[in-house]
Design a protein around this motif. Structure first.
Motif, short mmCIF file in Angstrom:
data_model
loop_
_atom_site.label_atom_id
_atom_site.label_comp_id
_atom_site.label_asym_id
_atom_site.label_seq_id
_atom_site.Cartn_x
_atom_site.Cartn_y
_atom_site.Cartn_z
N THR A 229 0.84 -1.19 0.00
CA THR A 229 0.00 0.00 0.00
C THR A 229 0.88 1.25 0.00
O THR A 229 2.08 1.19 0.31
N SER A 230 0.28 2.39 -0.32
CA SER A 230 1.02 3.65 -0.28
C SER A 230 1.62 3.88 1.10
O SER A 230 2.79 4.26 1.23
N LEU A 256 9.68 16.93 -1.31
CA LEU A 256 9.37 16.86 -2.73
C LEU A 256 8.94 15.45 -3.09
O LEU A 256 9.70 14.49 -2.90
N VAL A 257 7.70 15.31 -3.57
CA VAL A 257 7.22 14.04 -4.11
C VAL A 257 7.23 14.18 -5.63
O VAL A 257 6.54 15.04 -6.19
N ASN A 258 8.03 13.37 -6.28
CA ASN A 258 8.27 13.49 -7.71
C ASN A 258 7.76 12.27 -8.46
O ASN A 258 8.14 11.13 -8.16
N GLY A 259 6.89 12.50 -9.44
CA GLY A 259 6.42 11.41 -10.29
C GLY A 259 7.47 11.03 -11.32
O GLY A 259 8.15 11.90 -11.87
N LEU A 265 -1.29 12.02 -10.86
CA LEU A 265 -1.20 12.95 -9.74
C LEU A 265 -2.07 12.49 -8.57
O LEU A 265 -1.72 12.72 -7.41
N MET A 266 -3.19 11.87 -8.86
CA MET A 266 -4.04 11.35 -7.79
C MET A 266 -3.23 10.47 -6.84
O MET A 266 -3.30 10.62 -5.62
N GLU A 267 -2.44 9.56 -7.40
CA GLU A 267 -1.64 8.66 -6.58
C GLU A 267 -0.49 9.40 -5.88
O GLU A 267 -0.12 9.08 -4.75
N GLN A 268 0.06 10.39 -6.57
CA GLN A 268 1.13 11.18 -5.95
C GLN A 268 0.63 11.92 -4.72
O GLN A 268 1.33 12.02 -3.70
N TYR A 269 -0.61 12.43 -4.78
CA TYR A 269 -1.16 13.14 -3.62
C TYR A 269 -1.52 12.17 -2.49
O TYR A 269 -1.37 12.52 -1.31
N VAL A 270 -1.98 10.99 -2.83
CA VAL A 270 -2.21 9.97 -1.80
C VAL A 270 -0.89 9.67 -1.09
O VAL A 270 -0.81 9.60 0.15
N PHE A 271 0.17 9.49 -1.89
CA PHE A 271 1.50 9.21 -1.34
C PHE A 271 1.97 10.36 -0.45
O PHE A 271 2.45 10.13 0.67
N PHE A 272 1.83 11.60 -0.92
CA PHE A 272 2.25 12.75 -0.11
C PHE A 272 1.48 12.80 1.20
O PHE A 272 2.04 13.12 2.26
N ASN A 273 0.18 12.52 1.14
CA ASN A 273 -0.62 12.54 2.36
C ASN A 273 -0.08 11.56 3.40
O ASN A 273 -0.01 11.87 4.60
N ASP A 274 0.36 10.39 2.93
CA ASP A 274 0.96 9.43 3.86
C ASP A 274 2.30 9.92 4.40
O ASP A 274 2.63 9.70 5.57
N VAL A 275 3.08 10.57 3.54
CA VAL A 275 4.34 11.15 4.00
C VAL A 275 4.08 12.18 5.10
O VAL A 275 4.71 12.18 6.17
#
Length: 328
Positions: A229-230, A256-259, A265-275
């Motif tokens: 999971t993320s 910095l979360v870099n694709g 981007l949806m998944e990148q923001y989910v990932f950042f939220n977990d960070v």
């Protein structure tokens, strides 16, 4: 291989034509070269970066007021040649010297150093700094030592603001030497990248696999695992990062979360939220954050996570200063 291209061997040329045409109010291309320069060269130390193409929008997307003055674009995943780099140096020199910002790959270092030596023979003051922010592996394909990856963009931003402020070439080198050791990045891939002229991915992962530590050219990572999971991916990456930059209560970080090219981007923001959640649990403060495709690997699926410990209020101010570029 399915790609929206014409001839595989002509991708760089056609990409540069398209890029310069659509962004012609901000940048231009030096004729007969692969060098992108700002429309306005300010009276300051000139900043030049570059490397192989395939990492768009890096590096040409960061040319403009407040960041780079020139970017030198090599063939896909291949260092630009010394003569091209020299053209970039000459184009941005306003008499105050030029600083080269180079990622830690053997070809890039060799060719930028050669261009630097030639420019110095032509009485242009040139210095070079090397970014090596990838903590995943110590040695890998293309490099001896740590690779230079997405953290390079934060170097462009901070040094760009400092140069615009009027710092000298020697002052910028000192700033870079203080800044670069505080930047740490780790990546995770869900699929490989396909170089058009090769026609197939550089590596394969099963549908239920991911790989930690893969480089931006598809270099090997340190661990292939079943899909997570993320939240679990973030936990693994922060554990690795914490080994080199202790995430203790009260510290301030830029994140910095870099694709890497094919991650929505949806998944990148989910990932950042977990960070953000996991750093918050450690009582670490995020004082600057950015999410998006900044240093890609063509069509690789995955993300990288960069932490920059803020050790100076100036660094945070430089990160927040507005710029006029295509991609920031």
């Amino acid at each position: 291989m399915k790609k929206i291209i014409n001839e595989a061997g002509n991708v760089l040329e056609e990409m540069l034509q398209g890029f310069t045409t659509v962004n012609q109010m901000l940048i231009k291309r030096i004729p007969e070269t692969s060098v992108i320069v700002s429309r306005k060269i300010p009276n300051q130390v000139g900043l030049v970066s570059g490397g192989g193409s395939g990492h768009e929008p890096a590096h040409a997307g960061f040319v403009g007021d407040g960041m780079l003055q020139a970017a030198v674009c090599g063939q896909i995943f291949t260092s630009p040649t010394p003569d091209q780099i020299l053209e970039g140096i000459k184009a941005v020199d306003s008499g105050q010297g030029v600083l080269l910002i180079v990622k830690n790959y053997a070809g890039d270092i060799m060719n930028f150093e050669m261009a630097k030596e030639i420019a110095e023979m032509e009485e242009i003051a040139v210095e070079m700094v090397v970014v090596d922010d990838d903590i995943a592996v110590e040695d890998s394909t293309y490099t001896q030592g740590k690779r230079g990856v997405a953290g390079t963009i934060l170097v462009h931003k901070i040094l760009g603001a400092a140069a615009r402020e009027g710092k000298s070439l020697s002052e910028l080198v000192v700033l870079a030497e203080e800044l670069i050791p505080t930047i740490h990045t780790i990546g995770v891939a869900l699929s490989g990248a396909t170089v058009p002229e090769v026609g197939k991915p550089g590596f394969l992962l099963e549908e239920d696999e991911l790989e930690f530590g893969v480089g931006i050219h598809g270099e090997p990572g340190y661990s292939k695992q079943k899909m997570l999971t993320s939240n679990e991916i973030v936990e693994e990456m922060l554990t690795r990062l914490e080994a080199v930059t202790p995430l203790t209560k009260g510290k301030q970080y830029a994140v910095l979360v870099n694709g890497l090219g094919s991650t929505p981007l949806m998944e990148q923001y989910v990932f950042f939220n977990d960070v953000a959640t996991q750093l918050g649990a450690k009582e670490v403060e995020i004082v600057f954050s950015k999410v998006g495709d900044l240093m890609t690997a063509i069509d690789m699926a995955g993300v990288s996570l960069t932490l920059l410990e803020i050790k100076s209020a100036d660094w945070l101010d430089y990160l927040n200063q507005p710029v006029t570029t295509v991609a920031w």
